[in-house]
Design an enzyme around this catalytic site. Structure first.
Site, PDB file in Angstrom:
ATOM      1  N   HIS A 143      -2.186  -5.140   1.622  1.00  0.00           N
ATOM      2  CA  HIS A 143      -3.491  -5.815   1.486  1.00  0.00           C
ATOM      3  C   HIS A 143      -3.474  -7.381   0.838  1.00  0.00           C
ATOM      4  CE1 HIS A 143      -7.681  -6.695  -0.420  1.00  0.00           C
ATOM      5  NE2 HIS A 143      -6.844  -7.319  -1.393  1.00  0.00           N
ATOM      6  N   TYR A 151     -12.329  -1.646  -4.331  1.00  0.00           N
ATOM      7  CA  TYR A 151     -12.844  -1.900  -3.045  1.00  0.00           C
ATOM      8  C   TYR A 151     -14.484  -1.785  -3.150  1.00  0.00           C
ATOM      9  CZ  TYR A 151      -8.288  -1.844  -1.142  1.00  0.00           C
ATOM     10  OH  TYR A 151      -7.078  -2.219  -0.762  1.00  0.00           O
ATOM     11  N   GLU A 190      -9.461 -10.503  -7.718  1.00  0.00           N
ATOM     12  CA  GLU A 190      -8.487  -9.309  -7.256  1.00  0.00           C
ATOM     13  C   GLU A 190      -7.334  -9.351  -8.455  1.00  0.00           C
ATOM     14  OE1 GLU A 190      -9.246  -8.509  -2.826  1.00  0.00           O
ATOM     15  OE2 GLU A 190      -7.704  -9.597  -3.243  1.00  0.00           O
ATOM     16  N   LYS A 217       0.750  -1.224   0.004  1.00  0.00           N
ATOM     17  CA  LYS A 217      -0.004   0.086  -0.035  1.00  0.00           C
ATOM     18  C   LYS A 217       1.000   1.194   0.214  1.00  0.00           C
ATOM     19  CE  LYS A 217      -3.852  -2.139   2.478  1.00  0.00           C
ATOM     20  NZ  LYS A 217      -4.749  -1.928   3.564  1.00  0.00           N
ATOM     21  N   ASN A 249      -2.025   0.088   7.143  1.00  0.00           N
ATOM     22  CA  ASN A 249      -1.275  -1.163   7.522  1.00  0.00           C
ATOM     23  C   ASN A 249      -0.339  -1.995   6.596  1.00  0.00           C
ATOM     24  OD1 ASN A 249      -3.008  -2.208   5.858  1.00  0.00           O
ATOM     25  ND2 ASN A 249      -4.571  -3.113   7.490  1.00  0.00           N
TER      26      ASN A 249
END
Length: 144
Positions: free
Chosen positions: A117, A51, A128, A11, A114
């Protein structure tokens, strides 16, 4: 056990901290093979599309803004039991609750930022991976 694939996204927060190389190296040390990889900068619309299942949830706008703020590194990874193993290696969504030594514990700052993903199940991984990679971009599995 058969080989399985999962999607990994490093990310924006981890990319901005220049930790992508360390994360990729860790994944390879854990037995993952990188079958496809690209560095991209998602548009807001692309992030919203990826998303889409979270649309309408309280965190959606913040998530989309975050994921489109700077480049990401997307990878199709392969190994036996890839989805479960990847989730084990990255740790809990909240880095504060992640096990010591996991990627999110090492590189994540909070629930929103974080570091990585990961797909939650094989069917999601297939969808995905297809979102980011055309079939010809993903290396075929090795045959015995």
């Amino acid at each position: 056990m058969a080989l399985e694939r999962t999607l990994s996204i490093i990310k924006p927060d981890a990319m901005e901290k220049n930790t992508a190389g360390a994360i990729v190296a860790r994944l390879e040390q854990e037995g993952f093979t990188v079958k496809a990889m690209k560095r991209i900068h998602l548009t807001r619309a692309e992030a919203e599309g990826f998303y889409a299942e979270h649309r309408g949830r309280g965190f959606f706008d913040e998530l989309v803004t975050f994921m489109s703020r700077s480049p990401i590194l997307v990878m199709a990874l392969e190994r036996e039991d890839a989805v479960a193993k990847y989730r084990e290696v990255i740790g809990a969504t909240d880095p504060a609750k992640a096990a010591a030594g996991t990627i999110r514990k090492l590189y994540g700052a909070n629930v929103g930022e974080n570091a990585v993903h990961g797909s939650d199940k094989p069917a999601t991984a297939a969808r995905e991976i297809a979102y980011f990679f055309a079939g010809y971009e993903v290396a075929p599995s090795a045959t015995a």
